[in-house]
Each structure stands twice: as C-alpha cells, then as structure tokens.
Design an enzyme around this catalytic site. Structure first.
Site: not given
Ligand code: 5GP
Length: 125
Positions: A39, A97, A104, A106, A110
């Site tokens: 992450d 999430n 969530q 992205v 994931h």
């Molecule tokens: P969510 O809130 O959707 O469950 O988590 C998305 C996760 O993706 C977050 O922990 C964020 O730090 C990670 N993330 C967002 N953009 C990028 C990226 O460009 N590269 C990586 N490796 N992680 C990302």
C-alpha cells in the site's frame, strides 16, 4: 471519497492501471488470479493489498459474479501472500472496505493485509 459500488467497472481506476503496468507498484506476489503490492500509505509495518486480476468493482461484485474457480484462486492467493510474508506465525488482520459505508476508495476489489504489530480487538472506524 468513497465510491458508488453500483457503478459499472471503470477501466481507468488506479488498480486497473497497475494491473496493465501503466502505473508502478511494489509487487509482493503474483499468480494467475491475483496481484499483491505494498500500500502506498501503509497503516501498519506490513500493509499489502491483494487484488484479483479480473475486473471486479468490489467484494459484493466479486462474490456475486466471479466463478468458483476465480473465488477459490483469489482466496488461495491471499493465503499465499500472508505465508510468503511469514505472517502465519505471528498473525495478521485482513480487511475489505465495500462501498460508501465501508469507505472503499478504489473501485477494484482489494483485500488489505495488515501485519507486523499487535492490533486492537476490533476496528470499527
Ligand atoms: P480502500 O479505502 O479503497 O479500502 O483502500 C484503498 C487503498 O489503496 C488505500 O489504503 C490507499 O493507500 C491505497 N492506494 C491508493 N492509491 C494507490 C496507489 O496508487 N498505489 C498503491 N500501492 N496503493 C494505493
């Protein structure tokens, strides 16, 4: 901003670009079903994201539409990553999430793997 999980899959989301090699990632693991990478904003000493290679918006989308083979392959991959990281001894936390209430961000499924420290009994927010 949390996503709307009912929208169709967006081919331009950040994880789709990572899967196509258009954006870099610190790869931890890859097989036919899944890619795992660090992450970008780690919330634990070990914070790895595991994503399916196929296009699924969310946990809901995946569990409704993926084939049994895809679901089994993805689950196995998450386990393989945790063992590769040698977290099976000390233990770890998984998190998914989903949608607005789950925050969530992205719109490509994931699974978060957190490890390397002791976690509290429960994360509610
Ligand atoms: P969510 O809130 O959707 O469950 O988590 C998305 C996760 O993706 C977050 O922990 C964020 O730090 C990670 N993330 C967002 N953009 C990028 C990226 O460009 N590269 C990586 N490796 N992680 C990302």
């Amino acid at each position: 901003m949390p996503i709307d999980p009912k929208l169709p899959y967006d081919d331009n989301n950040i994880f789709a670009k990572i899967l196509r090699g258009e954006l870099p990632c610190q790869k931890v693991y890859e097989d036919e079903h899944a890619l795992a990478f660090n992450d970008i904003r780690p919330q634990a000493p070990i914070h790895v994201l595991v994503i399916p290679k196929a296009a699924y918006v969310s946990w809901d989308d995946f569990t409704a539409k993926a084939s049994d083979a895809e679901i089994a392959g993805f689950m196995r991959a998450v386990g393989n990553v945790t063992r590769q990281l040698e977290l099976d001894g000390p233990g770890y936390r998984l998190m998914v999430n989903m949608g607005g209430a789950g925050h969530q961000e992205v719109p490509h499924l994931h699974v978060h793997i957190f490890g390397g420290r002791q976690f509290f009994q429960m994360i509610a927010d």
